[in-house]
Design an enzyme around this catalytic site. Structure first.
Site, PDB file in Angstrom:
ATOM      1  N   GLY A  33       0.817  -1.215   0.000  1.00  0.00           N
ATOM      2  CA  GLY A  33       0.000   0.000   0.000  1.00  0.00           C
ATOM      3  C   GLY A  33       0.849   1.263   0.000  1.00  0.00           C
ATOM      4  N   ALA A  34       1.930   1.226  -0.794  1.00  0.00           N
ATOM      5  CA  ALA A  34       2.866   2.366  -0.779  1.00  0.00           C
ATOM      6  C   ALA A  34       2.561   3.379  -1.870  1.00  0.00           C
ATOM      7  CB  ALA A  34       4.302   1.862  -0.903  1.00  0.00           C
ATOM      8  N   ASN A  35       1.390   3.256  -2.503  1.00  0.00           N
ATOM      9  CA  ASN A  35       1.058   4.213  -3.556  1.00  0.00           C
ATOM     10  C   ASN A  35       0.438   5.488  -3.004  1.00  0.00           C
ATOM     11  OD1 ASN A  35      -1.155   2.074  -3.245  1.00  0.00           O
ATOM     12  ND2 ASN A  35      -2.277   3.796  -4.122  1.00  0.00           N
ATOM     13  N   THR A  36       0.186   5.509  -1.701  1.00  0.00           N
ATOM     14  CA  THR A  36      -0.412   6.714  -1.104  1.00  0.00           C
ATOM     15  C   THR A  36      -0.183   6.692   0.409  1.00  0.00           C
ATOM     16  OG1 THR A  36      -2.444   8.050  -0.984  1.00  0.00           O
ATOM     17  CG2 THR A  36      -2.714   5.674  -0.768  1.00  0.00           C
ATOM     18  N   ILE A  38       0.563   6.825   4.346  1.00  0.00           N
ATOM     19  CA  ILE A  38       1.706   6.504   5.213  1.00  0.00           C
ATOM     20  C   ILE A  38       2.713   5.613   4.467  1.00  0.00           C
ATOM     21  CG2 ILE A  38       2.354   5.332   7.354  1.00  0.00           C
ATOM     22  CD1 ILE A  38      -0.558   6.042   8.354  1.00  0.00           C
ATOM     23  N   GLY A  39       2.189   4.681   3.679  1.00  0.00           N
ATOM     24  CA  GLY A  39       3.060   3.751   2.955  1.00  0.00           C
ATOM     25  C   GLY A  39       3.953   4.462   1.959  1.00  0.00           C
ATOM     26  N   SER A 162      -3.111  -0.263  14.839  1.00  0.00           N
ATOM     27  CA  SER A 162      -3.763   0.997  15.218  1.00  0.00           C
ATOM     28  C   SER A 162      -4.134   0.993  16.695  1.00  0.00           C
ATOM     29  CB  SER A 162      -5.045   1.167  14.402  1.00  0.00           C
ATOM     30  OG  SER A 162      -5.775   2.276  14.867  1.00  0.00           O
ATOM     31  N   TYR A 187     -12.930  -3.123  11.563  1.00  0.00           N
ATOM     32  CA  TYR A 187     -11.584  -2.530  11.426  1.00  0.00           C
ATOM     33  C   TYR A 187     -10.778  -2.760  12.714  1.00  0.00           C
ATOM     34  CZ  TYR A 187      -7.901   1.001  10.984  1.00  0.00           C
ATOM     35  OH  TYR A 187      -6.685   1.642  10.946  1.00  0.00           O
TER      36      TYR A 187
HETATM   37  N1  NAP Z   1      -4.612   7.189   8.848  1.00  0.00           N
HETATM   38  C1  NAP Z   1      -4.707   6.924  10.133  1.00  0.00           C
HETATM   39  O1  NAP Z   1      -5.130   7.770  10.956  1.00  0.00           O
HETATM   40  C2  NAP Z   1      -4.330   5.571  10.665  1.00  0.00           C
HETATM   41  C3  NAP Z   1      -4.443   5.333  12.036  1.00  0.00           C
HETATM   42  C4  NAP Z   1      -4.092   4.099  12.542  1.00  0.00           C
HETATM   43  C5  NAP Z   1      -3.635   3.114  11.670  1.00  0.00           C
HETATM   44  N2  NAP Z   1      -3.541   3.354  10.344  1.00  0.00           N
HETATM   45  C6  NAP Z   1      -3.063   2.276   9.468  1.00  0.00           C
HETATM   46  O2  NAP Z   1      -2.062   2.767   8.602  1.00  0.00           O
HETATM   47  C7  NAP Z   1      -2.016   1.967   7.415  1.00  0.00           C
HETATM   48  C8  NAP Z   1      -1.903   2.884   6.206  1.00  0.00           C
HETATM   49  O3  NAP Z   1      -3.096   3.622   6.107  1.00  0.00           O
HETATM   50  P1  NAP Z   1      -3.178   5.096   5.513  1.00  0.00           P
HETATM   51  O4  NAP Z   1      -3.674   5.952   6.600  1.00  0.00           O
HETATM   52  O5  NAP Z   1      -1.946   5.461   4.783  1.00  0.00           O
HETATM   53  O6  NAP Z   1      -4.406   4.881   4.504  1.00  0.00           O
HETATM   54  P2  NAP Z   1      -4.570   5.089   2.924  1.00  0.00           P
HETATM   55  O7  NAP Z   1      -4.054   6.413   2.505  1.00  0.00           O
HETATM   56  O8  NAP Z   1      -5.990   4.749   2.640  1.00  0.00           O
HETATM   57  O9  NAP Z   1      -3.605   3.955   2.332  1.00  0.00           O
HETATM   58  C9  NAP Z   1      -3.981   2.614   2.408  1.00  0.00           C
HETATM   59  C10 NAP Z   1      -3.208   1.827   1.369  1.00  0.00           C
HETATM   60  O10 NAP Z   1      -3.649   0.467   1.434  1.00  0.00           O
HETATM   61  C11 NAP Z   1      -3.923   0.051   0.098  1.00  0.00           C
HETATM   62  N3  NAP Z   1      -4.876  -1.039   0.012  1.00  0.00           N
HETATM   63  C12 NAP Z   1      -6.163  -1.079   0.394  1.00  0.00           C
HETATM   64  N4  NAP Z   1      -6.713  -2.248   0.057  1.00  0.00           N
HETATM   65  C13 NAP Z   1      -5.747  -2.982  -0.557  1.00  0.00           C
HETATM   66  C14 NAP Z   1      -5.695  -4.254  -1.154  1.00  0.00           C
HETATM   67  N5  NAP Z   1      -6.780  -5.039  -1.241  1.00  0.00           N
HETATM   68  N6  NAP Z   1      -4.538  -4.683  -1.684  1.00  0.00           N
HETATM   69  C15 NAP Z   1      -3.434  -3.898  -1.658  1.00  0.00           C
HETATM   70  N7  NAP Z   1      -3.426  -2.667  -1.132  1.00  0.00           N
HETATM   71  C16 NAP Z   1      -4.562  -2.216  -0.596  1.00  0.00           C
HETATM   72  C17 NAP Z   1      -4.465   1.295  -0.585  1.00  0.00           C
HETATM   73  O11 NAP Z   1      -4.442   1.124  -2.001  1.00  0.00           O
HETATM   74  P3  NAP Z   1      -5.418   1.996  -2.954  1.00  0.00           P
HETATM   75  O12 NAP Z   1      -4.830   3.373  -3.044  1.00  0.00           O
HETATM   76  O13 NAP Z   1      -5.387   1.245  -4.255  1.00  0.00           O
HETATM   77  O14 NAP Z   1      -6.770   1.985  -2.306  1.00  0.00           O
HETATM   78  C18 NAP Z   1      -3.467   2.305  -0.075  1.00  0.00           C
HETATM   79  O15 NAP Z   1      -2.270   2.218  -0.802  1.00  0.00           O
HETATM   80  C19 NAP Z   1      -3.268   1.098   7.450  1.00  0.00           C
HETATM   81  O16 NAP Z   1      -2.918  -0.205   7.828  1.00  0.00           O
HETATM   82  C20 NAP Z   1      -4.133   1.740   8.520  1.00  0.00           C
HETATM   83  O17 NAP Z   1      -4.973   0.801   9.166  1.00  0.00           O
HETATM   84  C21 NAP Z   1      -3.864   4.567   9.817  1.00  0.00           C
END
Ligand code: NAP
EC number: 1.1.1.300
Length: 303
Positions: A33-36, A38-39, A162, A187
């Site tokens: 999930g590094a296309n957007t 935190i990743g 999380s 979740y």
């Molecule tokens: N943001 C927060 O406040 C927060 C808080 C606690 C924990 N987290 C954790 O941090 C991590 C990163 O989240 P983020 O906040 O950066 O969210 P995000 O911007 O929505 O990024 C999520 C990433 O996961 C990918 N993904 C979703 N479904 C997938 C699948 N079936 N196969 C492969 N990749 C998939 C998305 O791809 P697409 O772009 O193609 O959808 C995107 O690259 C997650 O595990 C989340 O639970 C985030």
């Protein structure tokens, strides 16, 4: 969301910064999930330090755009994109097969991808989406890459969990949410599974040179809230307190890079410190049972 410099500085100072100066020439990293979000920021920093970084994502076009952006920003051309859909075990196996064929080493695996608050839906293999993508998908991926991680030791696995895990419970009789489903709780359950998986993985890997950590990245401005108008509104309302994705990547980077962290393998981190987890997250019996159930669901032989 743009931020005033002072605001960004305040958040950075108050929320944990990875201060490691470790450089990564010759090292190989995979970030899911590094296309957007935190990743993407995690991948960027690993590339900045000289690693060959695999952006493992389901939308290859989006991934290629990000890879080019990172290459331009860091001058590191070794940023590669490979298709990985964690909602489909065939895709996970195809990714792993391709990776194992082309790479001799894997030093850092960051299981970062995640979905939150999806309406009830199932993966290609019939798993509920949160447990399927966030836990089972990464469980299978790690299993398939484990020998490579061992051969490349010292190596590390970072599972992005999380704080929301505190509201999670592993209900073995309703793991797929078929008897009762709440998008928010699904979740939380999956994020609890990330921590239990990390602890059991660390126990099983003791002495192998592979260490494992789970992290809470903080509350981060990303696309994670895409399925919930309420959460989007909350993020907007409390935007002053929300981290940027770069700030959100700090704890993953801390666990991937900090020298001497091996003795804390299995621990959960937040703001670059060991963090407290819920009672069920510390339950070894639940962790072992979840491991066995996950193997069973994924057709992985149990040891
Ligand atoms: N943001 C927060 O406040 C927060 C808080 C606690 C924990 N987290 C954790 O941090 C991590 C990163 O989240 P983020 O906040 O950066 O969210 P995000 O911007 O929505 O990024 C999520 C990433 O996961 C990918 N993904 C979703 N479904 C997938 C699948 N079936 N196969 C492969 N990749 C998939 C998305 O791809 P697409 O772009 O193609 O959808 C995107 O690259 C997650 O595990 C989340 O639970 C985030």
């Amino acid at each position: 969301m743009s931020q005033m410099p002072g605001q960004a500085m305040w958040k950075m100072l108050s929320s944990g910064v990875c201060t490691s100066t470790v450089q990564l020439p010759g090292k190989v990293a995979v970030v899911t999930g590094a296309n957007t979000g935190i990743g993407k920021e995690t991948a960027k920093e690993l590339a900045q330090r000289g690693a060959r970084v695999y952006i493992a994502c389901r939308d290859v076009q989006k991934g290629e755009l990000v890879a080019r952006e990172i290459q331009t920003m860091t001058g590191n051309q070794q940023v590669l994109v490979r298709k990985l859909d964690l909602a489909d075990t065939k895709s996970i196996r195809a990714f792993a097969e391709g990776f194992l064929a082309e790479e001799k080493h894997l030093h850092i695996l960051i299981n970062n991808a995640g979905v939150m608050m999806c309406p009830y839906s199932k993966t290609a293999d019939g798993f509920e989406m949160h447990i399927g993508v966030n836990h089972l998908g990464h469980f299978l991926l790690t299993h398939l890459l484990l020998e490579k991680l061992k051969e490349s030791a010292p190596s590390r696995v970072v599972n992005v969990s999380s704080l929301a895990h505190h509201l999670g419970r592993i209900h073995f009789h309703n793991l797929q949410g078929e008897k009762f489903y709440s998008a928010g709780l699904a979740y939380c359950h999956s994020k609890l599974a990330n921590i239990l998986f990390t602890q059991e993985l660390a126990r099983r890997l003791k002495g192998s040179g592979v260490s494992a950590y789970s992290v809470h990245p903080g509350t981060v401005n990303s696309e994670l809230v895409r399925h919930s108008s309420f959460m989007k509104w909350m993020w907007w309302l409390f935007s002053f307190f929300i981290k940027t994705p770069q700030q959100g990547a700090q704890t993953s980077l801390y666990c991937a890079l900090t020298e001497g962290l091996e003795i804390l393998s299995g621990n959960h981190f937040s703001d670059c410190h060991v963090a407290w987890v819920s009672a069920q997250a510390r339950n070894e019996t639940v962790a072992r049972r979840l491991w066995d159930v996950s193997c069973d669901l994924l057709g992985i032989p149990m040891d």
